[in-house]
Design a protein around this motif. Structure first.
Motif: not given
Length: 182
Positions: A135-139
């Motif tokens: 999730i963090i890497e997507e954002h």
């Protein structure tokens, strides 16, 4: 304008409970106040045509340009692997940011969900949480490109300010005695 924007974003982050780390907010507010004071020095120097204030404004603005340009280029140059490593280092070194991320993104753990660790998200009660890293890497890629682009834009406006200050500083004050040297 940028200084007031930094102070406003920091206040907004605290007001909505998105950021609980006083260090992050304190740094953002301190940078905002510093930039506001530098802008005030430039404004006073321009109104009074004060050579020393304009010189210090020009030098400090040049240093701010160098730092901001470097950080912006670094944000734009990070690839996915480097972003992942940077996020993992940040995750392992901060507890308050980890808690904020788990609570806001509704995830637990960085790479794997461990039922034995404590977690601040709502999904921890049902034990059906996904790890936070995807999730963090997507954002993070989108945020780094956005921050890098905005920083690059404002860094070029700062170099324009340095050039204009240099040009204005070397002009003769129209209110001065015409027979004066400078």
């Amino acid at each position: 304008l940028v200084s007031l924007l930094l102070i406003g974003i920091a206040a907004w982050g605290i007001g909505f409970g998105l950021i609980s780390s006083f260090r992050v907010v304190g740094v953002a507010i301190a940078v905002g106040i510093f930039l506001f004071l530098i802008a005030l020095v430039g404004l006073i120097g321009a109104v009074k045509h004060h050579q020393v204030l304009l010189f210090f404004y020009m030098i400090i603005l040049l240093l701010v340009f160098i730092v901001q340009f470097s950080v912006s280029c670094a944000c734009l140059a990070l690839n996915k692997e480097q972003q992942s490593q940077l996020l993992e280092v940040g995750w392992n070194n901060t507890n308050s940011a980890r808690t904020d991320i788990e609570r806001n993104l509704n995830c637990c753990g960085f790479r794997v969900f461990d039922r034995n660790e404590t977690c601040a998200s709502d999904c921890f009660r049902s034990h059906h949480c996904q790890p936070c890293a995807p999730i963090i890497e997507e954002h993070s890629g989108m945020v780094l490109r956005f921050v890098g682009g905005i920083g690059l834009f404002f860094s070029f406006t700062e170099i324009l300010g340095v050039w204009l200050t240099y040009r204005y500083r070397n002009q003769k004050d129209p209110r001065a005695n015409p027979s004066a040297f400078l």
